[in-house]
Write a protein that holds these residues in place. Structure first.
Motif, PDB file in Angstrom:
ATOM      1  N   PHE A  42       0.842  -1.187   0.000  1.00 18.91           N
ATOM      2  CA  PHE A  42       0.000   0.000   0.000  1.00 18.91           C
ATOM      3  C   PHE A  42       0.886   1.249   0.000  1.00 18.91           C
ATOM      4  N   PRO A  43       0.395   2.329  -0.561  1.00 18.93           N
ATOM      5  CA  PRO A  43       1.208   3.554  -0.596  1.00 18.93           C
ATOM      6  C   PRO A  43       1.500   4.072   0.803  1.00 18.93           C
ATOM      7  N   ALA A  44       2.765   4.370   1.058  1.00 17.69           N
ATOM      8  CA  ALA A  44       3.145   4.868   2.382  1.00 17.69           C
ATOM      9  C   ALA A  44       2.795   6.338   2.551  1.00 17.69           C
ATOM     10  N   LEU A  49      -0.104  10.640  -4.137  1.00 14.72           N
ATOM     11  CA  LEU A  49      -1.098  10.210  -5.111  1.00 14.72           C
ATOM     12  C   LEU A  49      -1.720  11.435  -5.784  1.00 14.72           C
ATOM     13  N   CYS A  50      -2.564  11.204  -6.749  1.00 16.64           N
ATOM     14  CA  CYS A  50      -3.289  12.283  -7.441  1.00 16.64           C
ATOM     15  C   CYS A  50      -2.333  13.309  -8.044  1.00 16.64           C
ATOM     16  N   GLN A  51      -1.276  12.833  -8.721  1.00 17.09           N
ATOM     17  CA  GLN A  51      -0.312  13.718  -9.366  1.00 17.09           C
ATOM     18  C   GLN A  51      -0.602  13.913 -10.854  1.00 17.09           C
ATOM     19  N   VAL A 130     -11.529  -2.275  -8.515  1.00 16.42           N
ATOM     20  CA  VAL A 130     -11.052  -1.892  -7.179  1.00 16.42           C
ATOM     21  C   VAL A 130      -9.788  -1.047  -7.290  1.00 16.42           C
ATOM     22  N   GLN A 131      -8.890  -1.432  -8.170  1.00 16.17           N
ATOM     23  CA  GLN A 131      -7.657  -0.654  -8.337  1.00 16.17           C
ATOM     24  C   GLN A 131      -7.956   0.750  -8.862  1.00 16.17           C
ATOM     25  N   TYR A 132      -8.830   0.853  -9.856  1.00 13.78           N
ATOM     26  CA  TYR A 132      -9.103   2.153 -10.475  1.00 13.78           C
ATOM     27  C   TYR A 132      -9.837   3.090  -9.518  1.00 13.78           C
ATOM     28  N   THR A 133     -10.605   2.550  -8.602  1.00  6.58           N
ATOM     29  CA  THR A 133     -11.342   3.382  -7.647  1.00  6.58           C
ATOM     30  C   THR A 133     -10.565   3.634  -6.364  1.00  6.58           C
ATOM     31  N   GLY A 134      -9.255   3.365  -6.402  1.00  3.92           N
ATOM     32  CA  GLY A 134      -8.464   3.600  -5.185  1.00  3.92           C
ATOM     33  C   GLY A 134      -8.903   2.712  -4.047  1.00  3.92           C
ATOM     34  N   ASN A 135      -9.023   1.400  -4.347  1.00  2.00           N
ATOM     35  CA  ASN A 135      -9.518   0.428  -3.359  1.00  2.00           C
ATOM     36  C   ASN A 135     -10.881   0.834  -2.832  1.00  2.00           C
ATOM     37  N   LEU A 136     -11.791   1.071  -3.793  1.00  2.00           N
ATOM     38  CA  LEU A 136     -13.188   1.421  -3.501  1.00  2.00           C
ATOM     39  C   LEU A 136     -13.289   2.700  -2.670  1.00  2.00           C
ATOM     40  N   GLY A 137     -12.437   3.664  -2.987  1.00  3.39           N
ATOM     41  CA  GLY A 137     -12.514   4.961  -2.331  1.00  3.39           C
ATOM     42  C   GLY A 137     -11.696   5.099  -1.066  1.00  3.39           C
ATOM     43  N   CYS A 141      -7.026   8.565  -4.842  1.00  6.85           N
ATOM     44  CA  CYS A 141      -6.735   8.266  -6.243  1.00  6.85           C
ATOM     45  C   CYS A 141      -6.135   6.866  -6.317  1.00  6.85           C
ATOM     46  N   PRO A 142      -6.223   6.222  -7.473  1.00  8.56           N
ATOM     47  CA  PRO A 142      -5.614   4.891  -7.603  1.00  8.56           C
ATOM     48  C   PRO A 142      -4.099   4.949  -7.499  1.00  8.56           C
ATOM     49  N   TYR A 143      -3.516   3.912  -6.924  1.00  9.71           N
ATOM     50  CA  TYR A 143      -2.056   3.841  -6.852  1.00  9.71           C
ATOM     51  C   TYR A 143      -1.507   2.745  -7.756  1.00  9.71           C
TER      52      TYR A 143
END
Length: 338
Positions: A42-44, A49-51, A130-137, A141-143
């Motif tokens: 998972f992103p630390a 994100l959201c770049q 799930v990936q595109y929705t940022g793990n369902l929100g 943003c998706p990582y």
């Protein structure tokens, strides 16, 4: 996660059917590993994100173009360079990830190629969503990139698994539910455990209120409850009466006292006799562990996997548990035939 599945399996079928259990728990392990490979790490730092990066790829076989560009950038060519490229390896990983799914769906559950393709595509699509929705929100943003090539590769992997399933000797065919379930009227391991607990409570109460502190007196009461009483009452103990079963011979006739004695000596009564009388004399911890483990295994663990739920001690003694309702019905039929 394993314990709830075991309980659900036992509740549905009245036992843990070995082949179903092997496939079910194998799928659980496979699913957990696959999810870890897909979503971890998972992103630390969420702030990174959201770049504005493109996190959705809808061009089929874009990986081929990426592989060619990568090879051209480094001046490489040929099959060797292709199979070492990161784009190629990523797609082969996506194919391999779904191969076990296709194998299990065909070999264990008998699914055809269209069903396997549909299931593989559906699961892959769910992952990409799930990936595109940022793990369902959960993340703003998706990582990870949601890629149509992943759908193609995963589905191809499931189909490949279906194709090679016949040679997957370690995967058993899951039997029909009717063949998996314990027969109607089976005295299950939990029922026998409840009866044992009830008998043990009676022994503890009597020992506390009436008997001297020597544990051998309590052992004598236990023997009376588990051997003498069922021998005199047609196989009924206090605990068995409370949970609704009696001890019978394999053919359903009353079990003679010798069978009951053998059953108890190889079961819990014998184990407690060993712990009370023999163990203090020999004072060998390793032997104690072996005896306890063996009795627990053949009395309560292994029977869970058998359709008749009988332990080794019951099979040696030639006895089985019979529900009181079934026993009364049998007696009524015998009386009518007379």
């Amino acid at each position: 996660m394993l314990v709830p599945l075991v309980l659900l399996h036992y509740w549905r079928f009245g036992r843990v059917e070995p082949r179903r259990a092997f496939v079910l728990y194998g799928l659980l392990a496979y699913g957990l590993v696959a999810l870890a490979l897909i979503f971890l790490p998972f992103p630390a730092d969420v702030s990174k994100l959201c770049q504005g990066d493109q996190m959705l790829s809808t061009t089929p076989f874009q990986w081929v173009t990426d592989m060619r560009n990568n090879m051209a950038a480094y001046g490489r060519s040929g099959v060797g360079a292709m199979v070492r490229s990161s784009a190629f390896l990523q797609q082969m990983f996506n194919v391999a990830l779904f191969v076990p799914l296709g194998v299990v769906l065909r070999k264990a559950y008998g699914k055809g190629p269209f069903a396997v393709v549909a299931i593989g595509l559906g699961l892959s699509l769910a992952v990409e969503v799930v990936q595109y929705t940022g793990n369902l929100g959960f993340y703003p943003c998706p990582y990870r990139i949601a890629d149509v090539d992943d759908l193609i590769s995963n589905t191809a992997g499931a189909l490949l698994g279906w194709m090679i399933a016949p040679v997957a000797l370690v995967v058993p065919r899951v039997p029909d539910p009717a063949d998996s379930a314990a027969p109607f009227g089976t005295v299950t391991v939990p029922r026998r455990l409840l009866a044992l607990v009830a008998d043990a409570m009676v022994v503890l109460i009597v020992a506390k209120l009436v008997l001297p502190p020597d544990p051998r007196w309590a052992l004598g009461v236990l023997a009376a409850l588990r051997v003498v009483l069922p021998a005199a009452t047609g196989g009924i103990t206090i605990g068995g009466w409370l949970v609704g079963y009696r001890i019978r011979a394999e053919d359903g006739t009353p079990a003679n006292p010798a069978r009951i004695v053998v059953r108890e000596l190889l079961g819990v009564t014998g184990l407690l006799t060993y712990a009370t009388v023999v163990s203090p004399l020999i004072d060998m911890v390793l032997v104690d562990l072996v005896v306890i483990s063996a009795v627990a295994l053949w009395t309560f663990v292994l029977p869970v996997f058998r359709r008749d739920q009988r332990g080794w001690h019951e099979r040696v003694a030639g006895t089985r548990g019979v529900l009181l309702a079934d026993s009364r019905s049998r007696l009524s039929k015998e009386a009518l035939h007379r």
